[in-house]
Design a protein around this motif. Structure first.
Motif, PDB file in Angstrom:
ATOM      1  N   GLY A  57       0.795  -1.222   0.000  1.00 31.03           N
ATOM      2  CA  GLY A  57       0.000   0.000   0.000  1.00 31.03           C
ATOM      3  C   GLY A  57       0.827   1.271   0.000  1.00 31.03           C
ATOM      4  O   GLY A  57       0.300   2.352  -0.201  1.00 31.03           O
ATOM      5  N   THR A  58       2.127   1.172   0.231  1.00 28.13           N
ATOM      6  CA  THR A  58       3.005   2.344   0.243  1.00 28.13           C
ATOM      7  C   THR A  58       3.315   2.763  -1.192  1.00 28.13           C
ATOM      8  O   THR A  58       3.562   1.923  -2.038  1.00 28.13           O
ATOM      9  CB  THR A  58       4.321   2.017   0.980  1.00 28.13           C
ATOM     10  OG1 THR A  58       4.018   1.559   2.293  1.00 28.13           O
ATOM     11  CG2 THR A  58       5.225   3.222   1.070  1.00 28.13           C
ATOM     12  N   MET A  59       3.312   4.051  -1.449  1.00 28.98           N
ATOM     13  CA  MET A  59       3.680   4.575  -2.767  1.00 28.98           C
ATOM     14  C   MET A  59       4.758   5.621  -2.571  1.00 28.98           C
ATOM     15  O   MET A  59       4.584   6.505  -1.760  1.00 28.98           O
ATOM     16  CB  MET A  59       2.485   5.200  -3.479  1.00 28.98           C
ATOM     17  CG  MET A  59       1.462   4.212  -3.931  1.00 28.98           C
ATOM     18  SD  MET A  59       2.162   3.160  -5.206  1.00 28.98           S
ATOM     19  CE  MET A  59       0.895   1.925  -5.336  1.00 28.98           C
ATOM     20  N   PRO A  60       5.849   5.567  -3.295  1.00 28.29           N
ATOM     21  CA  PRO A  60       6.206   4.486  -4.193  1.00 28.29           C
ATOM     22  C   PRO A  60       6.437   3.187  -3.423  1.00 28.29           C
ATOM     23  O   PRO A  60       6.647   3.200  -2.214  1.00 28.29           O
ATOM     24  CB  PRO A  60       7.463   4.977  -4.894  1.00 28.29           C
ATOM     25  CG  PRO A  60       8.029   6.023  -4.006  1.00 28.29           C
ATOM     26  CD  PRO A  60       6.883   6.599  -3.236  1.00 28.29           C
ATOM     27  N   ARG A  61       6.428   2.099  -4.154  1.00 30.01           N
ATOM     28  CA  ARG A  61       6.480   0.768  -3.558  1.00 30.01           C
ATOM     29  C   ARG A  61       7.907   0.330  -3.199  1.00 30.01           C
ATOM     30  O   ARG A  61       8.092  -0.547  -2.377  1.00 30.01           O
ATOM     31  CB  ARG A  61       5.872  -0.199  -4.557  1.00 30.01           C
ATOM     32  CG  ARG A  61       5.657  -1.562  -4.058  1.00 30.01           C
ATOM     33  CD  ARG A  61       4.885  -2.365  -5.081  1.00 30.01           C
ATOM     34  NE  ARG A  61       4.975  -3.764  -4.721  1.00 30.01           N
ATOM     35  CZ  ARG A  61       4.722  -4.748  -5.539  1.00 30.01           C
ATOM     36  NH1 ARG A  61       4.369  -4.510  -6.775  1.00 30.01           N
ATOM     37  NH2 ARG A  61       4.828  -5.981  -5.148  1.00 30.01           N
ATOM     38  N   TYR A  62       8.906   0.934  -3.850  1.00 28.31           N
ATOM     39  CA  TYR A  62      10.292   0.520  -3.642  1.00 28.31           C
ATOM     40  C   TYR A  62      11.119   1.640  -3.023  1.00 28.31           C
ATOM     41  O   TYR A  62      10.857   2.820  -3.252  1.00 28.31           O
ATOM     42  CB  TYR A  62      10.928   0.087  -4.973  1.00 28.31           C
ATOM     43  CG  TYR A  62      10.142  -1.015  -5.647  1.00 28.31           C
ATOM     44  CD1 TYR A  62       9.954  -2.249  -5.020  1.00 28.31           C
ATOM     45  CD2 TYR A  62       9.545  -0.812  -6.876  1.00 28.31           C
ATOM     46  CE1 TYR A  62       9.217  -3.243  -5.616  1.00 28.31           C
ATOM     47  CE2 TYR A  62       8.802  -1.818  -7.476  1.00 28.31           C
ATOM     48  CZ  TYR A  62       8.645  -3.022  -6.849  1.00 28.31           C
ATOM     49  OH  TYR A  62       7.905  -4.006  -7.433  1.00 28.31           O
ATOM     50  N   ARG A  63      12.125   1.246  -2.266  1.00 30.88           N
ATOM     51  CA  ARG A  63      13.034   2.193  -1.628  1.00 30.88           C
ATOM     52  C   ARG A  63      14.455   1.817  -2.010  1.00 30.88           C
ATOM     53  O   ARG A  63      14.843   0.647  -1.948  1.00 30.88           O
ATOM     54  CB  ARG A  63      12.867   2.121  -0.109  1.00 30.88           C
ATOM     55  CG  ARG A  63      13.711   3.126   0.645  1.00 30.88           C
ATOM     56  CD  ARG A  63      13.303   3.189   2.117  1.00 30.88           C
ATOM     57  NE  ARG A  63      13.328   1.904   2.780  1.00 30.88           N
ATOM     58  CZ  ARG A  63      14.331   1.453   3.541  1.00 30.88           C
ATOM     59  NH1 ARG A  63      15.398   2.194   3.731  1.00 30.88           N
ATOM     60  NH2 ARG A  63      14.260   0.287   4.106  1.00 30.88           N
ATOM     61  N   LEU A  64      15.242   2.808  -2.430  1.00 30.92           N
ATOM     62  CA  LEU A  64      16.633   2.568  -2.799  1.00 30.92           C
ATOM     63  C   LEU A  64      17.476   2.477  -1.530  1.00 30.92           C
ATOM     64  O   LEU A  64      17.427   3.363  -0.681  1.00 30.92           O
ATOM     65  CB  LEU A  64      17.154   3.688  -3.700  1.00 30.92           C
ATOM     66  CG  LEU A  64      16.392   3.919  -5.000  1.00 30.92           C
ATOM     67  CD1 LEU A  64      17.078   4.997  -5.821  1.00 30.92           C
ATOM     68  CD2 LEU A  64      16.244   2.651  -5.803  1.00 30.92           C
TER      69      LEU A  64
END
Length: 173
Positions: free
Chosen positions: A160-167
């Motif tokens: 449910g988090t946007m954006p879905r990815y974290r660097l």
């Protein structure tokens, strides 16, 4: 027994597009009606999916981003493709640059990756996921010329988090 805090999220190495390329990819989503579109900041081309790993490996995996020999890779995304069973539509290329294949081979050969267990797929289908729960469009794909300059180690964030990815680590060349 290990706890969740002893494990990473789902990790992967990828090439991340610049804002202009991400904007063009977002435009190519327009024909994918009723689909779950990928957030523009989540567009990426996966080089290796590592899955969940022990936290003890994270620093070594982050260091790979700095250690790997990497220079800008020019490519042309020029076709829609799909993983029909998963109902995933993606942007791909009919001519995969040899430099992209070589980067992936170098990545898989990095010592830090030999220390972790993950599925090393035999086939490499370079693509950028545009949407899920989508059907392959009939529309033509206006080519996108992308010079990939950013390599990253990323992780999935909470559902449910946007954006879905974290660097977790990234490097631009």
């Amino acid at each position: 027994m290990s706890s969740d805090s002893d494990r990473t999220g789902r990790l992967f190495f990828a090439l991340w597009p610049d804002e202009q390329t991400a904007g063009l990819l977002a435009q190519r989503q327009a024909v994918l009606e009723g689909a779950r579109h990928t957030h523009a900041r989540d567009f990426h081309l996966t080089l290796a999916f590592l899955g969940v790993q022990p936290m003890s490996q994270l620093a070594a995996l982050q260091a790979v981003v700095e250690q790997i020999e990497f220079s800008a890779i020019s490519m042309t995304l020029n076709t829609y493709g799909e993983f029909a069973r998963q109902k995933v539509v993606w942007a791909g290329m009919t001519d995969v640059p040899e430099s992209l294949r070589e980067l992936r081979v170098r990545l898989l050969a990095m010592p830090a990756l030999s220390a972790v267990s993950f599925r090393r797929e035999g086939g490499f289908v370079p693509h950028v996921t545009l949407a899920r729960k989508a059907a392959l469009p009939r529309a033509g794909f206006e080519p996108i010329h992308w010079t990939a300059r950013r390599i990253a180690l990323a992780t999935s964030q909470e559902a449910g988090t946007m954006p879905r990815y974290r660097l977790l680590a990234c490097r631009d060349v």
